[in-house]
Every structure is written in C-alpha cells, then in structure tokens.
Design an enzyme around this catalytic site. Structure first.
Site, short mmCIF file in Angstrom:
data_model
loop_
_atom_site.label_atom_id
_atom_site.label_comp_id
_atom_site.label_asym_id
_atom_site.label_seq_id
_atom_site.Cartn_x
_atom_site.Cartn_y
_atom_site.Cartn_z
CG ASP A 79 -8.86 13.76 11.79
OD1 ASP A 79 -8.92 13.98 10.58
OD2 ASP A 79 -8.95 14.68 12.62
CE1 TYR A 82 -1.15 8.89 -0.39
CE2 TYR A 82 0.42 7.61 0.90
CZ TYR A 82 -0.05 8.07 -0.32
OH TYR A 82 0.60 7.69 -1.48
CG HIS A 83 -5.09 3.91 2.77
ND1 HIS A 83 -4.51 3.39 3.90
CD2 HIS A 83 -6.38 4.12 3.07
CE1 HIS A 83 -5.43 3.29 4.86
NE2 HIS A 83 -6.56 3.74 4.38
N GLY A 145 -8.06 1.71 12.00
CA GLY A 145 -9.33 2.43 11.92
C GLY A 145 -10.41 1.41 11.60
CB CYS A 174 -3.96 10.44 13.44
SG CYS A 174 -2.91 9.15 12.88
#
Lengths: 226, 76
Positions: A79, A82-83, A145, A174
């Site tokens: 889903d 954030y990075h 992911g 997520c």
C-alpha cells in the site's frame, strides 16, 4: 562468487531514481546489463503500491505540495509508504532465476538483511507473519515492496535509520491502522549515521545473497540509463 | 491455451491484483496480461504465446494457486 554491481546514488529525489530503476529493469530483463544493487536516500516522498488507492494518505494534497512532498503511484506490491532523509533504501535489480527463483524467499532475504543490520546495532527486530517487513511489536523499522517481471526484480527495501522529522505521520503506513514507524537511532539509543548503516547493510546484503558487491562506475550508469 | 501463474517457489497462494488485458484483446507472446501479488511482491503474468484473451477465470481481488490458470488464450 557471483558479483552484483552496486550503484551508490547518495541522496536523490524519487522521480529520477524511479526512471533509472525502470530503465535498468528493462535492460536486465533483456540481458543487456548484470545484476545491479542501487543504494539511495530519498528526498521526502510518498509512494502508493498496487494494493493502495491513496485513501491512506492523511495529509491534504495542498499541504503535501506546500511541503514539497510528491506522491507517486508505483508498480511495487503493498500500500502506501514514505521515503525521506534518514532512511536507507536499497533497490536490487536481480534476475531471480539466478538467485533461487523463489518470490517468498526473496522477500525473506530482504527482511534478513534488515534484521541482521538492526542486530549489528544492538536492536533485535523480528518478522510478523502475514505482514512483510521488520518490526518491534507494532512498530515498523523496515519495509519491503517488490515488483517482478520476467523474474527480474525492482523496488526493494527501506530501513528507517534516523527519521527526523518522522513524516510517516502524513500517511497510514502500509495502510495498517495502529502501525507507527520507528527508526534505528531511537531504538539503539544513540545517533546512528546513515553512511555507517549503509556500509553495514551492504555487507549483510552480500552475505545473505552470497555475492560480492562491485562498485559501478558513474559513467557506466550514465551510459546505461541514457 | 492456459494463462497460468508459474511456480513462484514457496508461495502457496497469490492474489490477482489486476487484469491488464480484457477478454477479446489481442496480445503478443511475453506481453504483460495481469499482475498477481504475494508478500508485498507483485509478479507480472505474461502471455505464453501470441493470441487473443478468450476467457478470464479469476477476477481482480481473487486468489489463485501457482500452477493454476487465470485465463485462456485462443489462437488468432
């Protein structure tokens, strides 16, 4: 021992690196380039995987835009995530036919790299059955992911090293309510520099995958992604 | 001809995330026709040969086991 080419991209915005990934993924599928591991630290960005619709982004689009946080819909599993600064991101572009041909084991290997890295800094994280990633209870230290086509991987893992500010507050990580992101620095009880974590994680990546990492010349990368 | 999910190793079951082609669409061999997901990994299902999508057997959101067909392809 099998070699994997390591491209250290330093700190870079998400969009251009996504384009590099897509290009290298296509080249790897065509057999024109070897296995590659990209390491990077992103500018703040929110990405939504194939199982997300964007409903788990809490912040208003105008607020995000004012903060300079872009939103990307991408081809990986999972889903929303954030990075940002203080997070180590690894994107392996591997032909899994040469690494066990097993999707589940591949995801477990990415988790293993993060578990060993955390342990190196004195933090005992764990897996949560049914919820890929590395955890401490309901707190999430690292995410996975992945996208695979023709057995070639892209996207990968993100390990929270020192999230200040912790902009995971912009999303429901997520898509799971009650989950909060935690970073290695908080858990280790001391500041852990990202550069140090990157070197340790790269070492464990080589160990877990049974490979030797060979630095990629920047000019070669430019040539490949032109 | 079946469009099947290949063996993915220790994976028991996958979810069909989305169809990229519809019944009646013509496809080339190797063209992406659907995406399945397990354990936060998306795996692209490619057409085993050139042809036309004759039937879809698994809806989006449905689950399927590796080795099973998700659709059928007919020769042009």
């Amino acid at each position: 021992m099998r070699e994997i080419t390591h491209a250290a991209l330093g700190r870079a915005p998400y969009g251009p690196v996504l384009e590099i990934q897509r290009r290298l993924h296509a080249l790897r599928r065509a057999g024109h380039v070897p296995d590659i591991l990209i390491s990077v630290e992103h500018e703040p960005v929110i990405t939504v995987g194939r199982l997300g619709s964007g409903e788990h982004i809490l912040a208003d689009p105008k607020v995000l835009s004012r903060m300079g946080v872009e939103v990307y819909r991408v081809e990986r599993g999972g889903d929303v995530t954030y990075h940002g600064p203080g997070q180590l991101v690894l994107y392996p572009i591997l032909d899994l036919r040469e690494h066990g041909r097993d999707l589940k084991r591949y995801v477990a290997s990415l988790e293993e790299v993060m578990l060993r890295t955390a342990r190196h800094f004195g933090v005992e994280a764990h897996r949560r059955p049914g919820f890929p990633g590395v955890w401490l209870g309901l707190r999430k230290l690292g995410s996975v992911g992945v996208h695979v086509r023709g057995w070639v991987t892209m996207h990968g893992l993100a390990l929270n090293v020192d999230l200040r500010p912790n902009l995971f507050s912009l999303i429901v990580p997520c898509g799971l309510h009650g989950v909060e992101a935690v970073s290695l620095t908080e858990l280790a009880g001391r500041p852990v520099p990202l550069t140090e974590v990157r070197e340790v994680a790269l070492g464990f990546f080589a160990e877990v995958f049974g490979v030797r990492l060979v630095p990629l010349d920047r000019e070669v990368l430019t040539e490949w992604t032109r | 001809m079946d469009i099947a999910v290949p063996s993915l190793g220790e994976v028991d079951e996958v979810r069909l995330v989305r169809w990229l082609k519809r019944v009646g669409d013509e496809v080339d061999a190797g063209e992406a026709v659907a995406e399945v997901e397990a354990d936060k990994a998306v795996f692209v299902i490619e057409a085993p040969a050139a042809g036309r999508i004759a039937e879809t057997l698994v809806p989006e959101g449905g689950t399927v086991r590796p080795g099973e067909a998700i659709g059928r392809l007919e020769a042009l």
